[in-house]
Design an enzyme around this catalytic site. Structure first.
Site, mmCIF file in Angstrom:
data_model
loop_
_atom_site.group_PDB
_atom_site.id
_atom_site.type_symbol
_atom_site.label_atom_id
_atom_site.label_comp_id
_atom_site.label_asym_id
_atom_site.label_seq_id
_atom_site.Cartn_x
_atom_site.Cartn_y
_atom_site.Cartn_z
ATOM 1 N N GLU A 1 78.713 23.017 11.482
ATOM 2 C CA GLU A 1 77.418 22.825 10.819
ATOM 3 C C GLU A 1 76.842 21.436 11.065
ATOM 4 O O GLU A 1 75.758 21.112 10.590
ATOM 5 C CB GLU A 1 77.564 23.052 9.310
ATOM 6 N N ARG B 1 69.406 11.641 38.099
ATOM 7 C CA ARG B 1 68.524 11.770 39.260
ATOM 8 C C ARG B 1 67.496 10.642 39.330
ATOM 9 O O ARG B 1 66.833 10.462 40.357
ATOM 10 C CB ARG B 1 67.833 13.133 39.257
ATOM 11 N N ASP C 1 57.718 13.722 40.221
ATOM 12 C CA ASP C 1 58.190 14.872 39.455
ATOM 13 C C ASP C 1 57.186 15.253 38.377
ATOM 14 O O ASP C 1 56.348 14.436 37.966
ATOM 15 C CB ASP C 1 59.518 14.544 38.758
#
Length: 223
Positions: free
Chosen positions: A123, A161, A176
Site C-alpha cells: 500500500e 538517452r 525529440d
C-alpha cells in the site's frame, strides 16, 4: 550516470535483459550507464527480514516500514558521497508524485552524476520516510501499478538517452518530442523510402530538397 535502485525484487533488474540491448546496452559498455541494485530486505534488522506491517488506524494492505528504508537509503547515500563527493536525489516512484516529463529528465541528466530510485510495494511506505528521506516523488501516469520497478525503468531509459555520448547523434534527443527545441510539442511525422507505398505518398515538400520549406512544413506539423 549511476542509478541506485532500492527494491524488494532485485531480479526484476538483475535478470531482466532490457538494459543489455540497443542504446542502453551500449551505454553500459561505455560506462555511461551504471546500475546498482539493492535489496531492501538485506537492511532489515528483523530476524525474518520483515519489511512491512499493518497501518495505524486500520485499512487494507500493508505498509513498508521505516527501519529498512531509512537504513538502506542512508547506506546508498553514503556510498554515492564517497564516489562523487555528494549523493544524488532520492526519488520515490508513487502515484502521489508529480508527473514525469521530458524537462524533468533533461534537468536530472544535466545536473546529477547519480540518483537513488526507491521502488515502493504493497500500500506504500511509512509517511515518515517520505517526509525525511525522499527528495522527489514521481508518477509516470494517473494509474496504479503493483510496484515502482516499471516506473524506475522508464526514468532510467528517458534520462540515460540524454547523457552526452549515449546517442550517436546529439540532434536525436534535441529534436525529440517534448524537447525544448520543439517548444515542448510532439514531433512532426517521419517518412522513409519508398516514396509511394500502396498509393500512400510521401509529401512532396519532403522530397523537394528545399530545406526552408521542409523546416516550415515540419513546424506546421508539431502538436
Amino acid at each position: 550516470m549511476r542509478f541506485d535502485i532500492l527494491t524488494l525484487f532485485p531480479s526484476f533488474f538483475t535478470e531482466n535483459p532490457y538494459f543489455d540491448y540497443s542504446i542502453l546496452g551500449e551505454a553500459k559498455k561505455k560506462r555511461l550507464l551504471e546500475l546498482k541494485i539493492h535489496n531492501i530486505r538485506d537492511y532489515s534488522t528483523d530476524k525474518h527480514h520483515k519489511v512491512d506491517d499493518t497501518p495505524y488506524g486500520g485499512g487494507a494492505g500493508m505498509l513498508m516500514t521505516c527501519q529498512p528504508l531509512f537504513d538502506s537509503i542512508e547506506a546508498v547515500k553514503n556510498s554515492q558521497q564517497k564516489a562523487y563527493g555528494e549523493a544524488g536525489p532520492v526519488i520515490f516512484l508513487t502515484p502521489h508524485g508529480k508527473n514525469w516529463s521530458q524537462p524533468k529528465a533533461e534537468k536530472i541528466a544535466r545536473k546529477y552524476k547519480s540518483i537513488i530510485l526507491l521502488c515502493g510495494r504493497y500500500e506504500g511506505i511509512d509517511q515518515r520516510v517520505r517526509e525525511m528521506m525522499v527528495d522527489q516523488e514521481i508518477s509516470i501516469g494517473n494509474y496504479v501499478l503493483t510496484g515502482g520497478e516499471l516506473p524506475a525503468m522508464a526514468l532510467i531509459d528517458s534520462i540515460t538517452r540524454l547523457i552526452p555520448g549515449v546517442l550517436g547523434n546529439t540532434n536525436s534527443s534535441e529534436e525529440d518530442s517534448f524537447s525544448k527545441k520543439l517548444g515542448r510539442k510532439r514531433e512532426y511525422p517521419h517518412y522513409t523510402k519508398p516514396a509511394d507505398f500502396r498509393g500512400m505518398k510521401v509529401p512532396e515538400v519532403l522530397q523537394s530538397g528545399n530545406h526552408g520549406a521542409i523546416e516550415k512544413w515540419r513546424k506546421s506539423k508539431l502538436s
